[in-house]
Write a protein that holds these residues in place. Structure first.
Motif, PDB file in Angstrom:
ATOM      1  N   GLN A  78       0.824  -1.202   0.000  1.00 25.12           N
ATOM      2  CA  GLN A  78       0.000   0.000   0.000  1.00 25.12           C
ATOM      3  C   GLN A  78       0.866   1.263   0.000  1.00 25.12           C
ATOM      4  O   GLN A  78       0.569   2.228  -0.695  1.00 25.12           O
ATOM      5  CB  GLN A  78      -0.925  -0.004   1.210  1.00 25.12           C
ATOM      6  CG  GLN A  78      -1.878   1.163   1.249  1.00 25.12           C
ATOM      7  CD  GLN A  78      -2.874   1.051   2.379  1.00 25.12           C
ATOM      8  OE1 GLN A  78      -2.914   0.063   3.089  1.00 25.12           O
ATOM      9  NE2 GLN A  78      -3.684   2.073   2.559  1.00 25.12           N
ATOM     10  N   LYS A  79       1.956   1.275   0.754  1.00 25.05           N
ATOM     11  CA  LYS A  79       2.829   2.449   0.813  1.00 25.05           C
ATOM     12  C   LYS A  79       3.450   2.747  -0.550  1.00 25.05           C
ATOM     13  O   LYS A  79       3.559   3.911  -0.948  1.00 25.05           O
ATOM     14  CB  LYS A  79       3.926   2.248   1.855  1.00 25.05           C
ATOM     15  CG  LYS A  79       4.846   3.461   1.968  1.00 25.05           C
ATOM     16  CD  LYS A  79       5.768   3.370   3.128  1.00 25.05           C
ATOM     17  CE  LYS A  79       6.736   4.525   3.248  1.00 25.05           C
ATOM     18  NZ  LYS A  79       6.562   5.703   2.506  1.00 25.05           N
ATOM     19  N   GLU A  80       3.839   1.700  -1.283  1.00 24.13           N
ATOM     20  CA  GLU A  80       4.407   1.879  -2.618  1.00 24.13           C
ATOM     21  C   GLU A  80       3.390   2.560  -3.540  1.00 24.13           C
ATOM     22  O   GLU A  80       3.719   3.491  -4.274  1.00 24.13           O
ATOM     23  CB  GLU A  80       4.805   0.515  -3.182  1.00 24.13           C
ATOM     24  CG  GLU A  80       5.322   0.534  -4.589  1.00 24.13           C
ATOM     25  CD  GLU A  80       5.554  -0.869  -5.146  1.00 24.13           C
ATOM     26  OE1 GLU A  80       6.099  -0.942  -6.256  1.00 24.13           O
ATOM     27  OE2 GLU A  80       5.191  -1.873  -4.500  1.00 24.13           O
TER      28      GLU A  80
ATOM     29  N   VAL B 135       1.540   7.103  -6.577  1.00 21.66           N
ATOM     30  CA  VAL B 135       0.325   7.573  -7.248  1.00 21.66           C
ATOM     31  C   VAL B 135      -0.422   8.641  -6.448  1.00 21.66           C
ATOM     32  O   VAL B 135      -0.639   9.749  -6.936  1.00 21.66           O
ATOM     33  CB  VAL B 135      -0.632   6.388  -7.540  1.00 21.66           C
ATOM     34  CG1 VAL B 135      -1.918   6.871  -8.182  1.00 21.66           C
ATOM     35  CG2 VAL B 135       0.057   5.369  -8.425  1.00 21.66           C
ATOM     36  N   ALA B 136      -0.827   8.315  -5.258  1.00 15.62           N
ATOM     37  CA  ALA B 136      -1.712   9.201  -4.509  1.00 15.62           C
ATOM     38  C   ALA B 136      -1.021  10.462  -4.003  1.00 15.62           C
ATOM     39  O   ALA B 136      -1.576  11.554  -4.107  1.00 15.62           O
ATOM     40  CB  ALA B 136      -2.343   8.446  -3.348  1.00 15.62           C
ATOM     41  N   SER B 137       0.172  10.331  -3.485  1.00 22.78           N
ATOM     42  CA  SER B 137       0.863  11.492  -2.914  1.00 22.78           C
ATOM     43  C   SER B 137       1.031  12.635  -3.912  1.00 22.78           C
ATOM     44  O   SER B 137       0.696  13.781  -3.595  1.00 22.78           O
ATOM     45  CB  SER B 137       2.209  11.055  -2.342  1.00 22.78           C
ATOM     46  OG  SER B 137       2.902  12.165  -1.814  1.00 22.78           O
TER      47      SER B 137
ATOM     48  N   GLY C 191      -5.012  23.180  -6.474  1.00 17.98           N
ATOM     49  CA  GLY C 191      -6.218  23.626  -7.161  1.00 17.98           C
ATOM     50  C   GLY C 191      -6.606  22.853  -8.404  1.00 17.98           C
ATOM     51  O   GLY C 191      -7.566  23.208  -9.081  1.00 17.98           O
ATOM     52  N   TYR C 192      -5.878  21.790  -8.739  1.00 23.30           N
ATOM     53  CA  TYR C 192      -6.206  20.998  -9.920  1.00 23.30           C
ATOM     54  C   TYR C 192      -7.263  19.941  -9.593  1.00 23.30           C
ATOM     55  O   TYR C 192      -7.306  19.415  -8.486  1.00 23.30           O
ATOM     56  CB  TYR C 192      -4.957  20.289 -10.467  1.00 23.30           C
ATOM     57  CG  TYR C 192      -3.915  21.232 -10.997  1.00 23.30           C
ATOM     58  CD1 TYR C 192      -4.034  21.769 -12.277  1.00 23.30           C
ATOM     59  CD2 TYR C 192      -2.824  21.583 -10.224  1.00 23.30           C
ATOM     60  CE1 TYR C 192      -3.073  22.637 -12.765  1.00 23.30           C
ATOM     61  CE2 TYR C 192      -1.858  22.461 -10.705  1.00 23.30           C
ATOM     62  CZ  TYR C 192      -1.993  22.979 -11.968  1.00 23.30           C
ATOM     63  OH  TYR C 192      -1.046  23.840 -12.457  1.00 23.30           O
ATOM     64  N   ASN C 193      -8.112  19.629 -10.579  1.00 28.51           N
ATOM     65  CA  ASN C 193      -9.046  18.512 -10.451  1.00 28.51           C
ATOM     66  C   ASN C 193      -8.293  17.227 -10.776  1.00 28.51           C
ATOM     67  O   ASN C 193      -7.604  17.159 -11.785  1.00 28.51           O
ATOM     68  CB  ASN C 193     -10.228  18.670 -11.416  1.00 28.51           C
ATOM     69  CG  ASN C 193     -11.100  19.833 -11.053  1.00 28.51           C
ATOM     70  OD1 ASN C 193     -11.311  20.119  -9.882  1.00 28.51           O
ATOM     71  ND2 ASN C 193     -11.611  20.522 -12.052  1.00 28.51           N
ATOM     72  N   CYS C 194      -8.428  16.224  -9.941  1.00 24.18           N
ATOM     73  CA  CYS C 194      -7.693  14.972 -10.143  1.00 24.18           C
ATOM     74  C   CYS C 194      -8.592  13.776  -9.855  1.00 24.18           C
ATOM     75  O   CYS C 194      -9.536  13.880  -9.081  1.00 24.18           O
ATOM     76  CB  CYS C 194      -6.485  14.912  -9.216  1.00 24.18           C
ATOM     77  SG  CYS C 194      -5.296  16.228  -9.486  1.00 24.18           S
ATOM     78  N   THR C 195      -8.263  12.645 -10.481  1.00 23.61           N
ATOM     79  CA  THR C 195      -8.998  11.399 -10.284  1.00 23.61           C
ATOM     80  C   THR C 195      -8.021  10.250 -10.186  1.00 23.61           C
ATOM     81  O   THR C 195      -7.060  10.186 -10.936  1.00 23.61           O
ATOM     82  CB  THR C 195      -9.951  11.144 -11.465  1.00 23.61           C
ATOM     83  OG1 THR C 195     -10.852  12.238 -11.579  1.00 23.61           O
ATOM     84  CG2 THR C 195     -10.726   9.846 -11.279  1.00 23.61           C
TER      85      THR C 195
END
Length: 71
Positions: free
Chosen positions: A43-45, A50-52, A61-65
């Motif tokens: 999960q940390k990888e 990706v998520a960080s 302020g950007y829209n992200c998915t």
């Protein structure tokens, strides 16, 4: 109980292959993604890669998915 492998991940090629056995033939389909994490990924990888960065973009302020499939 032994089960057949129906999905394989190639993290280096960023590919997910799906194997479907029909009555008389096997059908393989391969899909390419921005990133692929196999069943041994931690999960940390995933968060670090990706998520960080996306969290930082959202805070700017950007829209992200993030589209994630699996458990």
């Amino acid at each position: 109980m032994k089960t057949n492998v129906v999905i394989s991940c190639d993290e280096n090629k960023r590919e997910v292959s799906v194997i479907h056995n029909s009555t008389h033939k096997q059908i393989n389909r391969t899909f390419i993604f921005d990133k692929v994490f196999g069943p041994t990924s931690q999960q940390k990888e995933l968060y670090d890669q990706v998520a960080s960065p996306i969290v930082n973009d959202v805070l700017e302020g950007y829209n992200c998915t993030v589209f994630a499939y699996g458990q």
